[in-house]
Design an enzyme around this catalytic site. Sequence first.
Site, PDB file in Angstrom:
ATOM      1  N   MET A   4      10.491  -7.008   4.283  1.00 18.73           N
ATOM      2  CA  MET A   4      10.669  -7.648   5.590  1.00 18.73           C
ATOM      3  C   MET A   4      11.985  -8.415   5.686  1.00 18.73           C
ATOM      4  O   MET A   4      12.009  -9.580   6.090  1.00 18.73           O
ATOM      5  CB  MET A   4       9.478  -8.584   5.883  1.00 18.73           C
ATOM      6  CG  MET A   4       8.137  -7.871   5.906  1.00 18.73           C
ATOM      7  SD  MET A   4       8.063  -6.543   7.132  1.00 18.73           S
ATOM      8  CE  MET A   4       7.951  -7.502   8.630  1.00 18.73           C
TER       9      MET A   4
ATOM     10  N   HIS B  89       8.816   3.201   8.935  1.00 15.23           N
ATOM     11  CA  HIS B  89       8.644   2.347  10.110  1.00 15.23           C
ATOM     12  C   HIS B  89       7.437   2.831  10.908  1.00 15.23           C
ATOM     13  O   HIS B  89       7.283   4.030  11.132  1.00 15.23           O
ATOM     14  CB  HIS B  89       9.912   2.413  10.975  1.00 15.23           C
ATOM     15  CG  HIS B  89       9.839   1.529  12.173  1.00 15.23           C
ATOM     16  ND1 HIS B  89      10.016   0.160  12.091  1.00 15.23           N
ATOM     17  CD2 HIS B  89       9.572   1.795  13.469  1.00 15.23           C
ATOM     18  CE1 HIS B  89       9.871  -0.363  13.297  1.00 15.23           C
ATOM     19  NE2 HIS B  89       9.598   0.607  14.152  1.00 15.23           N
TER      20      HIS B  89
ATOM     21  N   SER C  86       0.836  -1.210   0.000  1.00 17.35           N
ATOM     22  CA  SER C  86       0.000   0.000   0.000  1.00 17.35           C
ATOM     23  C   SER C  86       0.868   1.255   0.000  1.00 17.35           C
ATOM     24  O   SER C  86       0.471   2.285  -0.555  1.00 17.35           O
ATOM     25  CB  SER C  86      -0.990   0.007   1.170  1.00 17.35           C
ATOM     26  OG  SER C  86      -0.315   0.096   2.394  1.00 17.35           O
ATOM     27  N   ASN C  87       2.049   1.189   0.580  1.00 19.41           N
ATOM     28  CA  ASN C  87       2.960   2.341   0.499  1.00 19.41           C
ATOM     29  C   ASN C  87       3.496   2.504  -0.926  1.00 19.41           C
ATOM     30  O   ASN C  87       3.648   3.627  -1.407  1.00 19.41           O
ATOM     31  CB  ASN C  87       4.107   2.199   1.504  1.00 19.41           C
ATOM     32  CG  ASN C  87       3.675   2.612   2.897  1.00 19.41           C
ATOM     33  OD1 ASN C  87       3.487   3.797   3.170  1.00 19.41           O
ATOM     34  ND2 ASN C  87       3.470   1.636   3.770  1.00 19.41           N
TER      35      ASN C  87
ATOM     36  N   THR D 255      20.722   2.435   7.866  1.00 18.62           N
ATOM     37  CA  THR D 255      22.128   2.188   8.164  1.00 18.62           C
ATOM     38  C   THR D 255      22.237   0.702   8.547  1.00 18.62           C
ATOM     39  O   THR D 255      21.223  -0.011   8.542  1.00 18.62           O
ATOM     40  CB  THR D 255      22.604   3.075   9.337  1.00 18.62           C
ATOM     41  OG1 THR D 255      21.783   2.792  10.466  1.00 18.62           O
ATOM     42  CG2 THR D 255      22.522   4.543   8.995  1.00 18.62           C
TER      43      THR D 255
ATOM     44  N   ARG E 149      22.603 -14.549   3.806  1.00 18.47           N
ATOM     45  CA  ARG E 149      22.083 -13.195   3.583  1.00 18.47           C
ATOM     46  C   ARG E 149      22.955 -12.433   2.570  1.00 18.47           C
ATOM     47  O   ARG E 149      22.467 -11.735   1.696  1.00 18.47           O
ATOM     48  CB  ARG E 149      22.057 -12.438   4.916  1.00 18.47           C
ATOM     49  CG  ARG E 149      21.459 -11.049   4.831  1.00 18.47           C
ATOM     50  CD  ARG E 149      21.339 -10.401   6.194  1.00 18.47           C
ATOM     51  NE  ARG E 149      20.556 -11.200   7.117  1.00 18.47           N
ATOM     52  CZ  ARG E 149      19.227 -11.248   7.128  1.00 18.47           C
ATOM     53  NH1 ARG E 149      18.526 -10.548   6.260  1.00 18.47           N
ATOM     54  NH2 ARG E 149      18.597 -12.008   7.992  1.00 18.47           N
TER      55      ARG E 149
ATOM     56  N   LEU F 255      18.958  -5.849   5.679  1.00 18.12           N
ATOM     57  CA  LEU F 255      19.984  -5.771   4.631  1.00 18.12           C
ATOM     58  C   LEU F 255      21.372  -5.865   5.264  1.00 18.12           C
ATOM     59  O   LEU F 255      21.620  -5.294   6.333  1.00 18.12           O
ATOM     60  CB  LEU F 255      19.836  -4.459   3.865  1.00 18.12           C
ATOM     61  CG  LEU F 255      18.543  -4.351   3.037  1.00 18.12           C
ATOM     62  CD1 LEU F 255      18.283  -2.912   2.604  1.00 18.12           C
ATOM     63  CD2 LEU F 255      18.601  -5.281   1.824  1.00 18.12           C
TER      64      LEU F 255
ATOM     65  N   GLU G  20       1.084   6.862   6.961  1.00 21.44           N
ATOM     66  CA  GLU G  20       2.265   6.466   6.182  1.00 21.44           C
ATOM     67  C   GLU G  20       2.093   6.846   4.713  1.00 21.44           C
ATOM     68  O   GLU G  20       3.043   7.278   4.059  1.00 21.44           O
ATOM     69  CB  GLU G  20       2.477   4.949   6.257  1.00 21.44           C
ATOM     70  CG  GLU G  20       2.922   4.462   7.612  1.00 21.44           C
ATOM     71  CD  GLU G  20       3.178   2.963   7.626  1.00 21.44           C
ATOM     72  OE1 GLU G  20       3.343   2.351   6.560  1.00 21.44           O
ATOM     73  OE2 GLU G  20       3.211   2.393   8.728  1.00 21.44           O
TER      74      GLU G  20
ATOM     75  N   LEU H  35      19.474  -1.807  12.643  1.00 18.32           N
ATOM     76  CA  LEU H  35      18.039  -1.877  12.333  1.00 18.32           C
ATOM     77  C   LEU H  35      17.255  -0.693  12.915  1.00 18.32           C
ATOM     78  O   LEU H  35      17.296  -0.462  14.134  1.00 18.32           O
ATOM     79  CB  LEU H  35      17.476  -3.197  12.886  1.00 18.32           C
ATOM     80  CG  LEU H  35      16.005  -3.471  12.564  1.00 18.32           C
ATOM     81  CD1 LEU H  35      15.816  -3.724  11.083  1.00 18.32           C
ATOM     82  CD2 LEU H  35      15.488  -4.636  13.392  1.00 18.32           C
TER      83      LEU H  35
HETATM   84  C1  GRF Z   1       4.075  -0.628   6.893  1.00 23.57           C
HETATM   85  O1  GRF Z   1       3.379  -0.608   8.089  1.00 23.57           O
HETATM   86  C2  GRF Z   1       5.475  -0.109   7.077  1.00 23.57           C
HETATM   87  O2  GRF Z   1       5.580   0.842   8.097  1.00 23.57           O
HETATM   88  C3  GRF Z   1       6.233  -1.346   7.472  1.00 23.57           C
HETATM   89  O3  GRF Z   1       5.646  -2.368   6.708  1.00 23.57           O
HETATM   90  C4  GRF Z   1       4.301  -2.048   6.388  1.00 23.57           C
HETATM   91  C5  GRF Z   1       4.136  -2.168   4.908  1.00 23.57           C
HETATM   92  O4  GRF Z   1       2.801  -2.043   4.488  1.00 23.57           O
HETATM   93  N1  GRF Z   1       7.636  -1.169   7.230  1.00 23.57           N
HETATM   94  P1  GRF Z   1       2.452  -2.052   2.926  1.00 23.57           P
HETATM   95  O5  GRF Z   1       2.988  -3.336   2.340  1.00 23.57           O
HETATM   96  O6  GRF Z   1       3.083  -0.852   2.305  1.00 23.57           O
HETATM   97  O7  GRF Z   1       0.961  -1.999   2.860  1.00 23.57           O
END
Ligand code: GRF
Length: 197
Positions: A95, A114, A18-19, A146, A70, A98, A179, A149
């Site tokens: 998720m 975040h 969604s972001n 950085t 990794r 890095l 966000e 985390l």
């Molecule tokens: C968000 O809550 C963001 O803060 C976190 O992961 C989530 C991602 O949501 N890092 P989406 O996949 O963008 O809906």
Amino acid sequence: MSGVAPLRLAVLISGNGSNLQAIIDAIAAGTLNATIVCVVSNNPDAYGLERAQQANIPTHVLNHRNYKQREDYDAALQSLLEPFQPHLIILAGFMRILSPGFVATYAGRILNIHPSLLPKYPGLNTHEQVLANGDKEHGCTVHLVTADLDQGPIIKQARLTVLTSDTLESLKQRVHSLEHTLYPQAIQQFSDQLITK
Ligand code: GRF
């Protein structure tokens, strides 16, 4: 919008995206002067991949399950990204942690969002902690990535007042909507700062 060339963004996702959608929409609306050169997901089932395809953005799946280390995964990610020549790497619900090598390659050019008012509550389950601690305020943070985390320099934050009626679900949703406004704004702000430096 200025005559400055659009910033080239590579967006990394793992899920809903969604972001990513908010960034796509802000670019379409002309409020973010950028272009998304590719979307990469470590999860083949991420819905965000469909969102990218709908917007005619090239997508790639780089499944972490195919890599033991990794560092190997991150080296493959770097090779995948290189030809797209991104100015910025945008973590949008990616998720994975890095490795320091990857972060060093793109030092100062990786942004993350975040769901907390950092430095409060790095890591997972931020909304649960806000409710458990009876915090009056909550929100989200866009920061530079950085090697540590959720510890990088803060670019921009958005905050809300926690309501007595808030549940885990309502809080999560309200922060998520914040966000979607914050991330495109923070990317534009960061880009403006890069240009004026
Ligand atoms: C968000 O809550 C963001 O803060 C976190 O992961 C989530 C991602 O949501 N890092 P989406 O996949 O963008 O809906």
